[in-house]
Design a protein around this motif. Structure first.
Motif, PDB file in Angstrom:
ATOM      1  N   ASN A  33      -7.438   2.107 -34.256  1.00 34.51           N
ATOM      2  CA  ASN A  33      -7.242   1.953 -32.809  1.00 34.51           C
ATOM      3  C   ASN A  33      -6.779   0.559 -32.378  1.00 34.51           C
ATOM      4  N   ALA A  34      -6.407  -0.297 -33.326  1.00 32.16           N
ATOM      5  CA  ALA A  34      -5.823  -1.584 -32.957  1.00 32.16           C
ATOM      6  C   ALA A  34      -4.411  -1.362 -32.421  1.00 32.16           C
ATOM      7  N   THR A  35      -3.960  -2.287 -31.567  1.00 32.72           N
ATOM      8  CA  THR A  35      -2.641  -2.179 -30.944  1.00 32.72           C
ATOM      9  C   THR A  35      -1.848  -3.453 -31.165  1.00 32.72           C
ATOM     10  N   SER A  75      -5.206   5.932 -36.205  1.00 25.32           N
ATOM     11  CA  SER A  75      -4.844   5.821 -34.784  1.00 25.32           C
ATOM     12  C   SER A  75      -4.439   4.417 -34.344  1.00 25.32           C
ATOM     13  N   ALA A  76      -4.084   3.548 -35.290  1.00 22.67           N
ATOM     14  CA  ALA A  76      -3.540   2.240 -34.920  1.00 22.67           C
ATOM     15  C   ALA A  76      -2.147   2.427 -34.324  1.00 22.67           C
ATOM     16  N   SER A  77      -1.771   1.523 -33.406  1.00 24.47           N
ATOM     17  CA  SER A  77      -0.464   1.578 -32.760  1.00 24.47           C
ATOM     18  C   SER A  77       0.320   0.320 -33.103  1.00 24.47           C
ATOM     19  N   THR A  92     -10.847  -3.378 -35.314  1.00 22.45           N
ATOM     20  CA  THR A  92     -10.866  -2.122 -34.579  1.00 22.45           C
ATOM     21  C   THR A  92     -10.724  -2.351 -33.077  1.00 22.45           C
ATOM     22  N   GLY A  93      -9.733  -1.690 -32.483  1.00 21.76           N
ATOM     23  CA  GLY A  93      -9.554  -1.754 -31.037  1.00 21.76           C
ATOM     24  C   GLY A  93      -8.985  -3.049 -30.508  1.00 21.76           C
ATOM     25  N   ALA A 101     -13.122  -7.095 -33.700  1.00 21.69           N
ATOM     26  CA  ALA A 101     -13.034  -5.822 -32.996  1.00 21.69           C
ATOM     27  C   ALA A 101     -13.003  -6.042 -31.487  1.00 21.69           C
ATOM     28  N   GLY A 102     -12.090  -5.340 -30.832  1.00 23.07           N
ATOM     29  CA  GLY A 102     -12.013  -5.381 -29.377  1.00 23.07           C
ATOM     30  C   GLY A 102     -11.397  -6.629 -28.784  1.00 23.07           C
ATOM     31  N   VAL A 128      -6.191  -5.895 -29.478  1.00 18.65           N
ATOM     32  CA  VAL A 128      -4.848  -5.820 -28.902  1.00 18.65           C
ATOM     33  C   VAL A 128      -4.171  -7.176 -29.101  1.00 18.65           C
TER      34      VAL A 128
END
Length: 223
Positions: free
Chosen positions: A154-156, A136-138, A171-172, A189-190, A174
């Motif tokens: 989930n990283a963007t 689910s990485a973008s 993870t997560g 992360a985050g 941006v």
């Protein structure tokens, strides 16, 4: 058929995810899994047997009639070294793309690339050898992912981002547009990254700040 058989290297959590992705895609027959941990030998991952690596990768691949390998190692440095090893053994690193991932036809991709379930990779992006784009990485338009980097779940990455060799994006996290995450660096992360990340630094927080140095390096770099 022998030319559709693939060997998975790594029987841990990422190995399970990669076996699942290969099975879901239906293009490859997963002939077996190899792992350095002898305790895992003769166990199974998703019904696929784990074999010993005592004789080396080339011997294991020959015994299973495989000329292709999918590397299932999350650690960038171990994955980098294994990629060099399989090439030296005359084997080919396969690309593993989960069928639920969206990868634009205008993406340039090297060898040994992993793109897992739910990930998005948009047009104009280049992905070099041995990169992992996790669940689910973008990865938006016009990004450049250099060899052996890892984009965690989930990283963007927004537009125009460059992730250099062996860097992690946690993870997560941006990354804002048109930034560079330099070689050997680690984005926690985050984190929300609003400026370039310097070589070999660890950053985390909102906004991300330098919190230390990432000193780990490959045992042997090969061009």
């Amino acid at each position: 058929m022998a030319n559709k058989r693939v060997l998975v290297w790594g029987a841990g959590g990422l190995g399970k995810v990669i076996v699942d992705a290969l099975m879901a895609g239906g293009e490859w027959e997963v002939a077996g899994i190899v792992d350095e941990d002898e305790k895992k030998c003769d166990t199974e991952v998703l019904g696929v047997k784990v074999f010993s690596l005592k004789g080396g990768l080339a011997v294991a691949a020959k015994g299973l009639d495989c000329g292709r390998v999918a590397i299932a190692i999350g650690d960038n440095y171990a994955r980098f070294e294994k990629f060099q090893e399989l090439r030296q053994a005359g084997l080919t690193a396969v690309n593993v793309v989960h069928p639920s991932a969206h990868v634009s036809r205008f993406v340039k991709m090297g060898e040994g690339v992993t793109i897992l379930a739910g990930a998005t990779v948009n047009p104009g992006t280049t992905i070099e050898d041995n990169v992992c784009v996790n669940t689910s990485a973008s990865v938006d338009h016009d990004n450049y992912l250099e060899r052996s980097c890892h984009i965690f779940p989930n990283a963007t990455l927004t537009g125009g981002v460059r992730i250099q060799e062996l860097a992690y994006v946690g993870t997560g996290a941006v990354i804002a547009p048109n930034l560079t995450v330099a070689k050997y660096s680690y984005v926690g992360a985050g984190a929300v990254v609003l400026g370039d990340v310097a070589l070999g630094t660890v950053v985390f927080g909102v906004p991300a700040e330098v919190r230390g140095e990432q000193k780990k390096r490959p045992v042997k770099e090969i061009g």
